[in-house]
Design an enzyme around this catalytic site. Sequence first.
Site, mmCIF file in Angstrom:
data_model
loop_
_atom_site.group_PDB
_atom_site.id
_atom_site.type_symbol
_atom_site.label_atom_id
_atom_site.label_comp_id
_atom_site.label_asym_id
_atom_site.label_seq_id
_atom_site.Cartn_x
_atom_site.Cartn_y
_atom_site.Cartn_z
ATOM 1 N N ARG A 148 0.837 -1.205 0.000
ATOM 2 C CA ARG A 148 0.000 0.000 0.000
ATOM 3 C C ARG A 148 0.869 1.252 0.000
ATOM 4 O O ARG A 148 0.544 2.254 -0.627
ATOM 5 C CB ARG A 148 -0.914 0.003 1.230
ATOM 6 C CG ARG A 148 -1.963 -1.098 1.218
ATOM 7 C CD ARG A 148 -2.818 -1.017 2.451
ATOM 8 N NE ARG A 148 -3.834 -2.068 2.507
ATOM 9 C CZ ARG A 148 -3.680 -3.213 3.152
ATOM 10 N NH1 ARG A 148 -2.564 -3.477 3.790
ATOM 11 N NH2 ARG A 148 -4.648 -4.113 3.167
ATOM 12 N N ASP A 189 -9.874 -4.299 8.800
ATOM 13 C CA ASP A 189 -8.954 -5.279 9.392
ATOM 14 C C ASP A 189 -9.530 -5.816 10.710
ATOM 15 O O ASP A 189 -9.391 -6.993 11.040
ATOM 16 C CB ASP A 189 -7.588 -4.628 9.658
ATOM 17 C CG ASP A 189 -7.144 -3.774 8.490
ATOM 18 O OD1 ASP A 189 -6.103 -4.073 7.904
ATOM 19 O OD2 ASP A 189 -7.868 -2.809 8.162
ATOM 20 N N ARG A 194 -12.011 -8.394 9.856
ATOM 21 C CA ARG A 194 -11.338 -9.667 9.513
ATOM 22 C C ARG A 194 -10.891 -10.370 10.795
ATOM 23 O O ARG A 194 -11.043 -11.586 10.952
ATOM 24 C CB ARG A 194 -10.116 -9.395 8.630
ATOM 25 C CG ARG A 194 -10.475 -8.949 7.229
ATOM 26 C CD ARG A 194 -9.235 -8.533 6.428
ATOM 27 N NE ARG A 194 -9.585 -8.239 5.049
ATOM 28 C CZ ARG A 194 -9.000 -7.304 4.300
ATOM 29 N NH1 ARG A 194 -8.007 -6.571 4.807
ATOM 30 N NH2 ARG A 194 -9.376 -7.114 3.063
ATOM 31 N N HIS A 231 -3.024 0.715 8.474
ATOM 32 C CA HIS A 231 -3.795 -0.227 7.655
ATOM 33 C C HIS A 231 -2.765 -0.828 6.699
ATOM 34 O O HIS A 231 -2.541 -0.323 5.605
ATOM 35 C CB HIS A 231 -4.901 0.516 6.907
ATOM 36 C CG HIS A 231 -5.582 -0.323 5.855
ATOM 37 N ND1 HIS A 231 -6.234 -1.496 6.138
ATOM 38 C CD2 HIS A 231 -5.707 -0.152 4.511
ATOM 39 C CE1 HIS A 231 -6.730 -2.010 5.023
ATOM 40 N NE2 HIS A 231 -6.413 -1.212 4.027
HETATM 41 N N1 LIG Z 1 -8.827 1.458 2.784
HETATM 42 C C1 LIG Z 1 -9.116 0.224 2.424
HETATM 43 O O1 LIG Z 1 -9.390 -0.633 3.297
HETATM 44 C C2 LIG Z 1 -9.127 -0.132 0.965
HETATM 45 C C3 LIG Z 1 -9.593 -1.377 0.531
HETATM 46 C C4 LIG Z 1 -9.567 -1.651 -0.836
HETATM 47 C C5 LIG Z 1 -9.052 -0.711 -1.724
HETATM 48 N N2 LIG Z 1 -8.613 0.475 -1.249
HETATM 49 C C6 LIG Z 1 -8.063 1.499 -2.142
HETATM 50 O O2 LIG Z 1 -9.138 2.164 -2.802
HETATM 51 C C7 LIG Z 1 -8.628 2.742 -4.014
HETATM 52 C C8 LIG Z 1 -9.551 2.374 -5.155
HETATM 53 O O3 LIG Z 1 -9.467 0.993 -5.425
HETATM 54 P P1 LIG Z 1 -10.317 0.360 -6.639
HETATM 55 O O4 LIG Z 1 -10.096 -1.112 -6.574
HETATM 56 O O5 LIG Z 1 -11.684 0.894 -6.639
HETATM 57 O O6 LIG Z 1 -9.531 0.977 -7.885
HETATM 58 P P2 LIG Z 1 -10.125 1.221 -9.348
HETATM 59 O O7 LIG Z 1 -8.957 1.386 -10.247
HETATM 60 O O8 LIG Z 1 -11.140 0.180 -9.674
HETATM 61 O O9 LIG Z 1 -10.896 2.612 -9.206
HETATM 62 C C9 LIG Z 1 -10.246 3.816 -8.986
HETATM 63 C C10 LIG Z 1 -11.038 4.864 -9.730
HETATM 64 O O10 LIG Z 1 -10.509 6.150 -9.407
HETATM 65 C C11 LIG Z 1 -10.662 6.954 -10.574
HETATM 66 N N3 LIG Z 1 -9.784 8.128 -10.455
HETATM 67 C C12 LIG Z 1 -8.430 8.175 -10.513
HETATM 68 N N4 LIG Z 1 -8.004 9.448 -10.301
HETATM 69 C C13 LIG Z 1 -9.113 10.198 -10.100
HETATM 70 C C14 LIG Z 1 -9.339 11.559 -9.828
HETATM 71 N N5 LIG Z 1 -8.320 12.440 -9.726
HETATM 72 N N6 LIG Z 1 -10.619 12.002 -9.681
HETATM 73 C C15 LIG Z 1 -11.662 11.140 -9.796
HETATM 74 N N7 LIG Z 1 -11.506 9.814 -10.045
HETATM 75 C C16 LIG Z 1 -10.262 9.365 -10.198
HETATM 76 C C17 LIG Z 1 -10.297 6.025 -11.720
HETATM 77 O O11 LIG Z 1 -10.800 6.510 -12.955
HETATM 78 C C18 LIG Z 1 -10.971 4.714 -11.257
HETATM 79 O O12 LIG Z 1 -12.284 4.575 -11.784
HETATM 80 C C19 LIG Z 1 -7.200 2.233 -4.153
HETATM 81 O O13 LIG Z 1 -6.283 3.216 -3.685
HETATM 82 C C20 LIG Z 1 -7.179 1.005 -3.269
HETATM 83 O O14 LIG Z 1 -5.881 0.664 -2.843
HETATM 84 C C21 LIG Z 1 -8.641 0.791 0.058
#
Ligand SMILES: NC(=O)c1ccc[n+]([C@@H]2O[C@H](COP(=O)([O-])OP(=O)(O)OC[C@H]3O[C@@H](n4cnc5c(N)ncnc54)[C@H](O)[C@@H]3O)[C@@H](O)[C@H]2O)c1
Length: 322
Positions: free
Chosen positions: A97, A157, A160, A184
């Site tokens: 991450r 987490d 989980r 995280h």
């Molecule tokens: N915190 C958590 O527990 C957790 C869990 C899972 C994923 N995540 C994180 O969430 C984020 C998204 O994951 P995902 O699987 O949905 O990715 P994804 O690639 O499916 O979706 C990300 C989206 O963000 C959009 N995007 C990028 N830059 C942008 C901007 N400046 N303005 C608007 N939209 C924008 C993209 O077009 C895309 O549709 C990642 O950083 C991932 O690591 C966090």
Amino acid sequence: MPSKAISAGDDPGTIAVIGAGSVGATIAYAVMLRGVATQIVLVDLNQAKAEGEAKDLEHGRRFVPSVRIRAGGLEACAGSQIIVITAGAKQHPGQSRLELALVNVEMFRDMIPKLAEIAPDAILLVVSNPVDVLTCAATRWHPHGDRRVFGSGTVLDSSRFTSLIAERIGVSVANVHAHIVGEHGESELPLWSSAHVGNISLSHFKVPGGKGLTRADRDEIITKVRSAAAEIIAAKGATNWAIGLAAARILEAIRRDENAVLTVSRVLHDYNGISDVALSVPCLVNAHGVGEPLDIRLSSDELEGLTHSASVLQNACRAAGL
Ligand SMILES: NC(=O)c1ccc[n+]([C@@H]2O[C@H](COP(=O)([O-])OP(=O)(O)OC[C@H]3O[C@@H](n4cnc5c(N)ncnc54)[C@H](O)[C@@H]3O)[C@@H](O)[C@H]2O)c1
């Protein structure tokens, strides 16, 4: 044809989700199912994607509590009570991450001041990774960051964790109260000393005729918690369902002004000697956002683990130019 930009207007139940990828769309879906919002606004750089997801969700309105779903640009966040940020790069198999930090911090540098102007009263819930580093960045770049900006942190987490404990000892997950705190990510740690099952300390708990958790059980559980995301990403490319539900739970605590105890990520100020870094500890979450962290008793090992996690995150923030 792209829809014209809409604004959340004065609807107090509006939740905007920035990033309509797999996590953003799933959060919107979970919010719909739980009846947490009266309006959901989806925003994405890829406008067609946001519109497609909004339409697809909108077609299910017949089956959930009343809600409207719209797509729009950043300005459509105006008037939202809460803005959830899931936009940005995501982890690829084998990537940590923290490796995402540089790209996503730069995106936040541009986006957060704009959001503070467009929706100055909104609470910002950061979900994009690395969530603790980005929570730190967003808190710094938002004029009311200390109270209104926080991250989903280790709520997922902790889910989980409690689920694995429940399975191992043979009780309902609803009866297990235990927290994962810190980053995280890799340096997160379990608070075994305060874990309870049905009001009984976990260290004394066993089902009649069963056995309590051994040291080996505990080690296996925390290993599984730490590796859960990487395993799922290797198998299907992303995690989305459980984070969707975890985020919806946090949003529900805000919308219903619950004062719910949740391990969200926030910037700490002299919490057990830790300052100026965001990480997860149990905090009260309510309609104003996030409160000061709760004073929980930590064993000396736990305090050492939390301090270590804070220093990992401080280094990550520094490396990301924060
Ligand atoms: N915190 C958590 O527990 C957790 C869990 C899972 C994923 N995540 C994180 O969430 C984020 C998204 O994951 P995902 O699987 O949905 O990715 P994804 O690639 O499916 O979706 C990300 C989206 O963000 C959009 N995007 C990028 N830059 C942008 C901007 N400046 N303005 C608007 N939209 C924008 C993209 O077009 C895309 O549709 C990642 O950083 C991932 O690591 C966090």
